[in-house]
Design a protein around this motif. Structure first.
Motif, PDB file in Angstrom:
ATOM      1  N   MET A   1       0.830  -1.208   0.000  1.00  0.00           N
ATOM      2  CA  MET A   1       0.000   0.000   0.000  1.00  0.00           C
ATOM      3  C   MET A   1       0.863   1.256   0.000  1.00  0.00           C
ATOM      4  SD  MET A   1      -3.116   1.022   2.598  1.00  0.00           S
ATOM      5  CE  MET A   1      -3.885  -0.556   2.291  1.00  0.00           C
ATOM      6  N   GLY A   2       2.125   1.142   0.477  1.00  0.00           N
ATOM      7  CA  GLY A   2       2.983   2.307   0.523  1.00  0.00           C
ATOM      8  C   GLY A   2       3.358   2.809  -0.857  1.00  0.00           C
ATOM      9  N   GLN A   3       3.547   1.870  -1.822  1.00  0.00           N
ATOM     10  CA  GLN A   3       3.919   2.275  -3.167  1.00  0.00           C
ATOM     11  C   GLN A   3       2.845   3.132  -3.828  1.00  0.00           C
ATOM     12  OE1 GLN A   3       6.819   1.812  -4.502  1.00  0.00           O
ATOM     13  NE2 GLN A   3       6.425   2.577  -6.569  1.00  0.00           N
ATOM     14  N   PRO A   4       1.555   2.756  -3.808  1.00  0.00           N
ATOM     15  CA  PRO A   4       0.538   3.634  -4.391  1.00  0.00           C
ATOM     16  C   PRO A   4       0.484   5.007  -3.741  1.00  0.00           C
ATOM     17  CG  PRO A   4      -0.348   1.442  -4.045  1.00  0.00           C
ATOM     18  CD  PRO A   4       0.981   1.474  -3.378  1.00  0.00           C
ATOM     19  N   VAL A   5       0.709   5.083  -2.432  1.00  0.00           N
ATOM     20  CA  VAL A   5       0.683   6.380  -1.764  1.00  0.00           C
ATOM     21  C   VAL A   5       1.790   7.273  -2.296  1.00  0.00           C
ATOM     22  CG1 VAL A   5       0.990   7.552   0.438  1.00  0.00           C
ATOM     23  CG2 VAL A   5      -0.419   5.497   0.319  1.00  0.00           C
ATOM     24  N   ARG A   6       2.978   6.703  -2.492  1.00  0.00           N
ATOM     25  CA  ARG A   6       4.082   7.488  -3.046  1.00  0.00           C
ATOM     26  C   ARG A   6       3.792   7.941  -4.472  1.00  0.00           C
ATOM     27  NH1 ARG A   6       7.213   3.619  -0.088  1.00  0.00           N
ATOM     28  NH2 ARG A   6       7.433   2.315  -1.954  1.00  0.00           N
ATOM     29  N   GLU A   7       3.144   7.073  -5.235  1.00  0.00           N
ATOM     30  CA  GLU A   7       2.821   7.449  -6.613  1.00  0.00           C
ATOM     31  C   GLU A   7       1.760   8.549  -6.646  1.00  0.00           C
ATOM     32  OE1 GLU A   7       1.823   4.010  -8.853  1.00  0.00           O
ATOM     33  OE2 GLU A   7       3.855   3.162  -8.769  1.00  0.00           O
ATOM     34  N   TYR A   8       0.779   8.452  -5.756  1.00  0.00           N
ATOM     35  CA  TYR A   8      -0.209   9.528  -5.671  1.00  0.00           C
ATOM     36  C   TYR A   8       0.459  10.838  -5.246  1.00  0.00           C
ATOM     37  CZ  TYR A   8      -4.293   6.525  -6.287  1.00  0.00           C
ATOM     38  OH  TYR A   8      -5.231   5.687  -6.809  1.00  0.00           O
ATOM     39  N   LEU A   9       1.373  10.754  -4.300  1.00  0.00           N
ATOM     40  CA  LEU A   9       2.065  11.956  -3.841  1.00  0.00           C
ATOM     41  C   LEU A   9       2.897  12.567  -4.964  1.00  0.00           C
ATOM     42  CD1 LEU A   9       2.693  13.830  -1.480  1.00  0.00           C
ATOM     43  CD2 LEU A   9       4.578  12.298  -0.840  1.00  0.00           C
ATOM     44  N   LEU A  10       3.547  11.726  -5.755  1.00  0.00           N
ATOM     45  CA  LEU A  10       4.322  12.228  -6.888  1.00  0.00           C
ATOM     46  C   LEU A  10       3.407  12.896  -7.919  1.00  0.00           C
ATOM     47  CD1 LEU A  10       6.933  12.486  -8.510  1.00  0.00           C
ATOM     48  CD2 LEU A  10       6.523  10.161  -9.408  1.00  0.00           C
ATOM     49  N   THR A  11       2.279  12.267  -8.206  1.00  0.00           N
ATOM     50  CA  THR A  11       1.326  12.864  -9.151  1.00  0.00           C
ATOM     51  C   THR A  11       0.826  14.204  -8.641  1.00  0.00           C
ATOM     52  OG1 THR A  11       0.621  10.641  -9.823  1.00  0.00           O
ATOM     53  CG2 THR A  11      -0.836  12.479 -10.380  1.00  0.00           C
ATOM     54  N   LEU A  12       0.534  14.270  -7.340  1.00  0.00           N
ATOM     55  CA  LEU A  12       0.088  15.523  -6.733  1.00  0.00           C
ATOM     56  C   LEU A  12       1.144  16.609  -6.874  1.00  0.00           C
ATOM     57  CD1 LEU A  12      -1.819  17.192  -4.875  1.00  0.00           C
ATOM     58  CD2 LEU A  12      -0.663  16.126  -2.935  1.00  0.00           C
ATOM     59  N   CYS A  13       2.381  16.266  -6.561  1.00  0.00           N
ATOM     60  CA  CYS A  13       3.463  17.266  -6.605  1.00  0.00           C
ATOM     61  C   CYS A  13       3.719  17.741  -8.032  1.00  0.00           C
ATOM     62  CB  CYS A  13       4.731  16.681  -6.003  1.00  0.00           C
ATOM     63  SG  CYS A  13       4.638  16.364  -4.227  1.00  0.00           S
ATOM     64  N   VAL A  14       3.721  16.825  -8.994  1.00  0.00           N
ATOM     65  CA  VAL A  14       3.953  17.217 -10.385  1.00  0.00           C
ATOM     66  C   VAL A  14       2.833  18.125 -10.884  1.00  0.00           C
ATOM     67  CG1 VAL A  14       4.059  16.359 -12.758  1.00  0.00           C
ATOM     68  CG2 VAL A  14       5.352  15.211 -10.953  1.00  0.00           C
ATOM     69  N   THR A  15       1.588  17.768 -10.583  1.00  0.00           N
ATOM     70  CA  THR A  15       0.454  18.600 -11.010  1.00  0.00           C
ATOM     71  C   THR A  15       0.537  19.982 -10.396  1.00  0.00           C
ATOM     72  OG1 THR A  15      -0.914  16.598 -11.131  1.00  0.00           O
ATOM     73  CG2 THR A  15      -2.050  18.720 -11.149  1.00  0.00           C
ATOM     74  N   ALA A  16       0.823  20.057  -9.097  1.00  0.00           N
ATOM     75  CA  ALA A  16       0.907  21.349  -8.420  1.00  0.00           C
ATOM     76  C   ALA A  16       2.076  22.172  -8.954  1.00  0.00           C
ATOM     77  CB  ALA A  16       1.048  21.141  -6.914  1.00  0.00           C
ATOM     78  N   ALA A  17       3.222  21.533  -9.180  1.00  0.00           N
ATOM     79  CA  ALA A  17       4.403  22.260  -9.647  1.00  0.00           C
ATOM     80  C   ALA A  17       4.189  22.827 -11.047  1.00  0.00           C
ATOM     81  CB  ALA A  17       5.624  21.333  -9.634  1.00  0.00           C
ATOM     82  N   VAL A  18       3.641  22.021 -11.942  1.00  0.00           N
ATOM     83  CA  VAL A  18       3.396  22.495 -13.313  1.00  0.00           C
ATOM     84  C   VAL A  18       2.385  23.634 -13.312  1.00  0.00           C
ATOM     85  CG1 VAL A  18       2.472  21.842 -15.567  1.00  0.00           C
ATOM     86  CG2 VAL A  18       4.035  20.303 -14.371  1.00  0.00           C
ATOM     87  N   THR A  19       1.329  23.497 -12.528  1.00  0.00           N
ATOM     88  CA  THR A  19       0.325  24.568 -12.451  1.00  0.00           C
ATOM     89  C   THR A  19       0.945  25.846 -11.898  1.00  0.00           C
ATOM     90  OG1 THR A  19      -1.417  22.934 -12.066  1.00  0.00           O
ATOM     91  CG2 THR A  19      -1.920  25.217 -11.513  1.00  0.00           C
ATOM     92  N   TYR A  20       1.733  25.714 -10.850  1.00  0.00           N
ATOM     93  CA  TYR A  20       2.368  26.886 -10.236  1.00  0.00           C
ATOM     94  C   TYR A  20       3.325  27.574 -11.206  1.00  0.00           C
ATOM     95  CZ  TYR A  20       5.216  29.681  -7.075  1.00  0.00           C
ATOM     96  OH  TYR A  20       5.885  30.724  -6.482  1.00  0.00           O
ATOM     97  N   LEU A  21       4.154  26.806 -11.891  1.00  0.00           N
ATOM     98  CA  LEU A  21       5.147  27.385 -12.789  1.00  0.00           C
ATOM     99  C   LEU A  21       4.514  27.990 -14.041  1.00  0.00           C
ATOM    100  CD1 LEU A  21       7.941  24.655 -12.529  1.00  0.00           C
ATOM    101  CD2 LEU A  21       7.884  26.909 -11.430  1.00  0.00           C
TER     102      LEU A  21
END
Length: 460
Positions: A1-21
């Motif tokens: 279950m830890g792997q999906p959480v990390r992947e969701y967190l990565l998706t969240l960070c990439v989406t937020a970073a691209v939107t911010y930039l």
């Protein structure tokens, strides 16, 4: 279950970073393109502000889905379901419509038609409601026409609910982010808690939606440097509706019965899904309530339901004395209370403490609503312990300054007390912008001072 959480967190960070930039360049583009609407009577901001923030949010959406499609666990969502592609198709249509409206303006009925077309495109690609879980009855299967109509209605209502609440800096993006966080907890629990794969797309949608809002919020907090416009508000409304349709219409309640252990437990587990079909989302109940009240208010006055006014909930908060920042935070509080309260009830609906906690927090929210009606005054011996605005000497000086300014305006050329012949107060050329208040907020005053539209539109 830890792997999906990390992947969701990565998706969240990439989406937020691209939107911010992307938001910074999009702001410059919006200014160069002239996407800076004039100040309207119902607006709260005092300077023309560029729109088209939805361009950056759409870029974040595409980046988040692209990254998720290449991750070990999340790519299965794209392999076994066509819903991400359906979402992207509908989002592209609603985004183009919103960009056109932000730049040139689009008639309300045309926008409504475009929203229905975007919802129809998602339905054609499989993102539709197939059945409804009804307490006491069970699963009610829907015909294709019934499912299509219900899906289109849910999408259109959600889009307009988010669009209606987009009236203060950071309000819509913050409320939707809170709702998406609660929705992620609910969908993630259905996927990994009950092992229901059909809840995976809704979990991904909510993560991407959180990233879009979090990336845009730093640019949109008061005082906002850019607005999301209809291109952003309709986009995040559609993404949220897609998640609701996915988890409601695609998750088989009979399968949930097997995972939950009994029909009764499955019924309780699906409680947060019933109301979304009716209202259309408990997690955005505040925007929906604002939408319903606006329609009733305008219809009662004989106006079009699409006619803009200053009667929204956030306008009411400003009128009773809340600062801009405090009004936004209060709306955040109520959104979080309803959204996370629904999730908590679905997890443990037999606990009395959940109900008591919601009641207690609701009472605190009501007290916060009434705070502007009370003017706390600290004793003189402890004035040094409180903020300056609560000190008697500062309050008295502020009242005296306001009275002196009013008298000066009257003596400048209005012996009748500053009234013009039509009784509307001082003429437009003599009205001064209302000074900033607590936390940099602006007090509510007469918003009709910009009679010369060319003058209003010349500020950058």
């Amino acid at each position: 279950m830890g792997q999906p959480v990390r992947e969701y967190l990565l998706t969240l960070c990439v989406t937020a970073a691209v939107t911010y930039l992307l938001t910074g360049p999009v702001r410059k583009f919006a200014i160069a393109a002239g996407a800076m609407p004039e100040i309207r009577a119902r607006d709260v901001h005092r300077e023309p502000t560029p729109r088209l923030g939805g361009i950056a949010m759409f870029g974040g959406l595409c980046a988040g889905l692209l990254v998720a499609a290449h991750l070990t666990n999340l790519k299965s969502v794209f392999e076994h379901s066509n819903e991400p592609r359906a979402l992207l198709s509908g989002a592209a249509l609603i985004w183009v419509l919103g960009v056109l409206d932000d730049k040139w303006g689009v008639d309300a009925l045309v926008k409504l038609g475009g929203q229905m077309i975007a919802a129809g495109v998602m339905v054609l690609q499989g993102l539709t409601i197939l059945w409804i879980p009804v307490p006491g009855i069970g699963t009610v299967s829907l015909s294709p026409w019934q499912g299509t109509l219900l899906t289109v209605a849910l999408v259109v209502i959600t889009i307009n609910a988010v669009n209606f609440v987009d009236g203060l800096d950071g309000l819509a993006s913050g409320m939707v982010c809170i709702a998406a966080a609660a929705f992620f907890m609910y969908a993630y629990r259905m996927w990994f808690g009950y092992g229901i794969e059909a809840a995976a797309p809704a979990t991904l949608f909510s993560v991407v939606l959180m990233g879009m809002c979090l990336g845009f919020l730093p640019h949109n907090m008061h005082p906002a440097r850019i607005f999301m416009g209809d291109s952003g508000s309709m986009l995040i409304g559609l993404v949220m509706a897609a998640g609701a349709v996915s988890v409601t219409g695609q998750v088989d309640p009979d399968l949930l019965n097997l995972k939950a252990g009994s029909v009764r437990e499955a019924t309780h587990a699906m409680v947060p899904v019933y109301i979304p079909l009716l209202l259309p989302l408990t997690i955005i109940a505040v925007p929906v309530a604002d939408l319903v009240l606006a329609i009733v208010r305008r219809t009662w006055k004989g106006q079009s339901p699409f006619a803009a006014d200053r009667g929204h909930l956030h306008h009411r908060l400003l009128e009773i004395g809340h600062s801009h920042s405090r009004a936004v935070l209060i709306m955040y509080f109520w959104s979080a209370l309803i959204a996370f309260g629904a999730v908590a009830y679905s997890v443990n609906n037999a606990s009395v403490w959940v109900v008591l906690g919601i009641v207690l927090l609701s009472a605190i929210g009501l007290v916060l609503l009434l705070l502007p009606r009370f003017t706390p005054r600290a004793p003189r011996w402890m004035e040094w312990m409180v903020p300056p605005r609560y000190r008697r000497s500062v309050q008295a000086a502020a009242v005296a300054a306001a009275a002196a300014e009013s008298a000066a305006i009257d003596e400048a050329g209005h012996p009748d007390g500053g009234r013009t012949p039509d009784g509307e107060g001082a003429p437009e050329r003599e009205r001064q912008p209302v000074p900033s208040g607590v936390n940099g907020a602006t007090a509510i005053g007469d918003r009709s001072r910009f009679t010369d539209r060319r003058k209003a539109g010349s500020h950058r």
